[in-house]
Design a protein around this motif. Structure first.
Motif, short mmCIF file in Angstrom:
data_model
loop_
_atom_site.label_atom_id
_atom_site.label_comp_id
_atom_site.label_asym_id
_atom_site.label_seq_id
_atom_site.Cartn_x
_atom_site.Cartn_y
_atom_site.Cartn_z
N ARG A 1 60.71 49.50 35.44
CA ARG A 1 59.46 49.06 36.03
C ARG A 1 59.59 47.66 36.60
N PRO A 2 59.11 47.43 37.83
CA PRO A 2 59.18 46.07 38.40
C PRO A 2 58.22 45.13 37.69
N GLU A 3 58.53 43.87 37.75
CA GLU A 3 57.65 42.87 37.13
C GLU A 3 56.34 42.78 37.88
N ASP A 4 55.26 42.52 37.14
CA ASP A 4 53.96 42.35 37.78
C ASP A 4 53.96 41.08 38.63
N PRO A 5 53.40 41.14 39.83
CA PRO A 5 53.37 39.95 40.69
C PRO A 5 52.42 38.88 40.12
N GLU A 6 52.70 37.63 40.46
CA GLU A 6 51.84 36.55 40.01
C GLU A 6 50.52 36.56 40.79
N ARG A 7 49.46 36.22 40.10
CA ARG A 7 48.15 36.17 40.75
C ARG A 7 47.99 34.86 41.53
N PRO A 8 47.50 34.93 42.74
CA PRO A 8 47.32 33.71 43.54
C PRO A 8 46.22 32.82 42.96
N LYS A 9 46.22 31.57 43.36
CA LYS A 9 45.23 30.63 42.82
C LYS A 9 43.81 31.02 43.21
N ASP A 10 43.64 31.60 44.39
CA ASP A 10 42.31 31.98 44.85
C ASP A 10 41.98 33.43 44.51
N PHE A 11 42.57 33.92 43.41
CA PHE A 11 42.43 35.31 43.02
C PHE A 11 40.96 35.66 42.73
N VAL A 12 40.50 36.79 43.31
CA VAL A 12 39.15 37.27 43.10
C VAL A 12 39.23 38.55 42.27
N TYR A 13 38.70 38.51 41.07
CA TYR A 13 38.84 39.63 40.14
C TYR A 13 38.14 40.90 40.64
N SER A 14 37.09 40.74 41.41
CA SER A 14 36.36 41.91 41.87
C SER A 14 36.99 42.57 43.09
N SER A 15 37.91 41.86 43.75
CA SER A 15 38.55 42.41 44.94
C SER A 15 39.99 41.91 45.05
N PRO A 16 40.85 42.34 44.13
CA PRO A 16 42.24 41.85 44.12
C PRO A 16 43.07 42.48 45.23
N PRO A 17 44.16 41.84 45.64
CA PRO A 17 45.10 42.48 46.58
C PRO A 17 45.64 43.77 45.97
N ASP A 18 45.98 44.72 46.82
CA ASP A 18 46.44 46.01 46.32
C ASP A 18 47.61 45.90 45.36
N GLU A 19 48.60 45.11 45.70
CA GLU A 19 49.79 45.02 44.86
C GLU A 19 49.46 44.53 43.46
N ILE A 20 48.58 43.53 43.36
CA ILE A 20 48.21 42.99 42.06
C ILE A 20 47.38 44.00 41.27
N ALA A 21 46.60 44.82 41.95
CA ALA A 21 45.78 45.83 41.30
C ALA A 21 46.57 47.09 40.94
N GLY A 22 47.85 47.11 41.26
CA GLY A 22 48.67 48.27 40.92
C GLY A 22 48.62 49.37 41.95
N ILE A 23 48.26 49.06 43.19
CA ILE A 23 48.20 50.04 44.28
C ILE A 23 49.36 49.74 45.23
N THR A 24 50.49 50.42 45.01
CA THR A 24 51.72 50.13 45.76
C THR A 24 52.37 51.43 46.26
N PRO A 25 51.68 52.22 47.07
CA PRO A 25 52.24 53.50 47.51
C PRO A 25 53.49 53.36 48.38
#
Length: 558
Positions: free
Chosen positions: A105-129
């Motif tokens: 399993r690949p390592e989880d990406p680091e969360r950016p400083k301006d991370f928004v919990y209600s609307s995260p980037p796909d990769e951080i949310a585990g959506i990597t098709p």
């Protein structure tokens, strides 16, 4: 249980000391190290060409990884290396329809400083098709070796990750000297596991997000078609997620949905019915309650190739209270239901194959024999390992049966494959022959398998990718059973640690037991199984999710 997110990092801790469109072509050899001859002939073997077909004496000619002939009067080329099959039975190589053998399993990406919990980037949310299992796969993994030794020659490997980890790949389980990838982008892996501390964090949220990704992909495709055929139309936004999901929307590949209970089965089927994608279900341990739902769904079904541990049943005592007896009955009922479900699926007309995710390949044949004893026919059992699996993963043109033109993926056993006394002697993958040692099973005077003596102090050595390590195993007789302890190198680096042995069992010449290791605050189960001959033992230790490693031990007779 939900999959933990610390697997990749924990592996590094384990390796400190003790734990510290497919086409049939010839084998590819990028290294130039291939053997002198790629032509083999298996002569006068009992060939079982397909599930249910009567075994017939025949020879098989193989060249460059392809079966060129099957019959009684084949002309054997002079350059062919002959495998005498007079006492052997030949079957099509087994297929693992959903596997994570060799996958890291690949390592989880680091969360950016301006991370928004209600609307995260796909990769951080585990959506990597867009990810591919090929990028996570290692053919030299011990897990791959375990699969091959159990008779598996092909695997549909799936990536590990979040709710949409990526795309699967079809591989042959050859060696590192050949190109083993047959096809990429074979399926989309998905599950209902929510992200931690962000959206989507719940099952309902994951379902809503899956709908959103699917529908937005569909809408983007429509807008792209409109843009391509009309002037004055704004160019639609394209992102990696929607591009990678296009094959699913087009029904070019199925979604392999990992489910954990019957409710998740119904939820995955609900998504499939609503959106229209092709669906294959895997991961569920008990399908009995949803057999009727599955019959008319059109979904593929993969059964976990594992049966529950029956030691709790064997160790039940007679002199107990009525309440304990009732508990015993519930345990036995649950066990019986689980081992009988394969036969019930087949009887209901639900074609299924097997997945080894979360299972131990070393126990595969024992699991098959138990399922057969509980109602699964040998024909349906072999179909699940071969033809059904090939159909579900789209490989029936090149695999699943023993016939001209198919890949030379074969299993050669000393007897009918599901007989308790049979052992796998050769496994041929893509024309490459792997040989395995056949060990005579000890018998007592009555012809039954004899048990060996295991009590004493054993000095053991184990081999891991980090090198050799060892310790002491102490086993003592306790009534009709055994008790014991083991020492091992502490993963924290503070010398030796010890653990109590559990589930100590002796069957014939085989000793098996389980112990737990504390690694970074996590308790990890290690299964050990070995063949005992006098004062020596040779076997393997299986570490959940990390594969198995060789172990040998010598007993001090004093």
């Amino acid at each position: 249980m939900r999959k933990t997110l610390w697997k990749a990092s924990l592996f590094g801790l384990f390796m400190m000391g003790f734990f510290s469109g497919v086409s049939v072509h010839a084998q590819s050899d990028p290294t130039g190290k291939k053997s002198i001859t790629n032509t083999y002939a298996i002569t006068n073997a009992m060939v079982h060409s397909s599930p249910g077909a009567e075994g017939k004496k025949a020879s098989i000619l193989i060249k460059d990884g392809v079966i060129l002939g099957v019959g009684e009067n084949l002309s054997i080329p002079a350059e062919a290396k002959v495998i005498a099959g007079d006492s052997l039975h030949v079957y099509a190589g087994f297929i693992d329809a959903a596997s994570r053998a060799g996958i890291t399993r690949p390592e989880d990406p680091e969360r950016p400083k301006d991370f928004v919990y209600s609307s995260p980037p796909d990769e951080i949310a585990g959506i990597t098709p867009w990810r591919s299992a090929v990028d996570q796969f290692d053919i030299e993994s011990s897990q791959v070796n375990d699969l091959r030794k159990a008779g598996f020659t092909m695997a549909h490997v799936l990536p590990d990750g979040g709710m949409i980890p990526g795309k699967g790949a079809l591989v042959v389980l050859g060696d590192s000297e050949s190109t083993n990838v047959l096809k990429t982008n074979t399926a989309l892996a998905a599950n209902l596991n929510g992200a931690r501390g962000m959206y989507p964090g719940t099952t309902v949220g994951v379902m809503a997000k899956f709908r959103d990704v699917y529908q937005n992909t569909k809408l983007t495709k429509e807008r792209m078609a409109l843009f391509a055929s009309n002037n004055g139309v704004s160019r639609p936004e394209i992102n990696p997620t929607y591009t990678a999901m296009s094959e699913v929307v087009d029904r070019a590949i199925p979604v392999f949905f990992e489910v954990e209970d019957d409710l998740e089965v119904r939820r995955a089927l609900s998504l499939q019915k609503e959106l229209g994608f092709q669906l294959v279900l895997f991961g569920l341990e008990e399908y009995e309650s949803v057999i009727d739902v599955l019959k008319g769904s059109g979904a593929g079904v993969l059964l976990k190739l594992q049966i529950p541990d029956d030691k709790a049943i064997k160790n039940q005592k007679e002199d107990v209270s009525d309440a304990v007896k009732a508990q015993y009955e519930r345990v036995k009922e649950a066990y019986d239901k689980t081992i009988a479900q394969a036969g019930k699926l087949a009887a209901a007309g639900v074609p299924f194959a097997f997945s080894t995710i979360g299972a131990k390949p070393n126990d595969a044949m024992k699991a098959m024999q138990t399922m057969i004893e509980s109602g699964l026919t040998e024909k349906d059992a072999l179909a699940a390992l071969t033809t059904n699996a090939a159909n579900i993963i789209g490989a029936s043109r090149i695999a699943g049966t023993v016939e001209n033109g198919k890949l030379a993926n074969l299993v050669l056993s000393t007897g009918p494959i599901f007989d308790a006394e049979s052992q796998i002697k050769h496994v041929i993958v893509d024309g490459k022959v792997f040989d395995y040692e056949i060990k005579a099973k000890k018998k007592n005077g009555n012809g039954d398998t004899a048990s060996v003596e295991v009590a004493g102090n054993w000095e053991y050595k184990s081999e891991t990718p980090a090198g050799s390590s060892g310790g002491t195993i102490t086993i003592q007789k306790n009534g009709n059973g055994y008790e014991g302890t083991i020492t091992y190198d502490d993963p924290a680096g503070s010398g030796k640690a010890s653990s109590t042995l559990s589930d100590i069992a002796v069957s014939g010449s085989t000793l098996s037991f389980v112990f737990e290791v504390n690694a970074g605050g996590m308790s990890i189960a290690v299964d050990v199984s070995g063949d005992v001959s006098g004062n020596t033992m040779d076997g393997s230790m299986n570490i959940s999710q990390f594969g198995s490693f060789p172990i040998s031990a010598t007993r001090n007779p004093n």
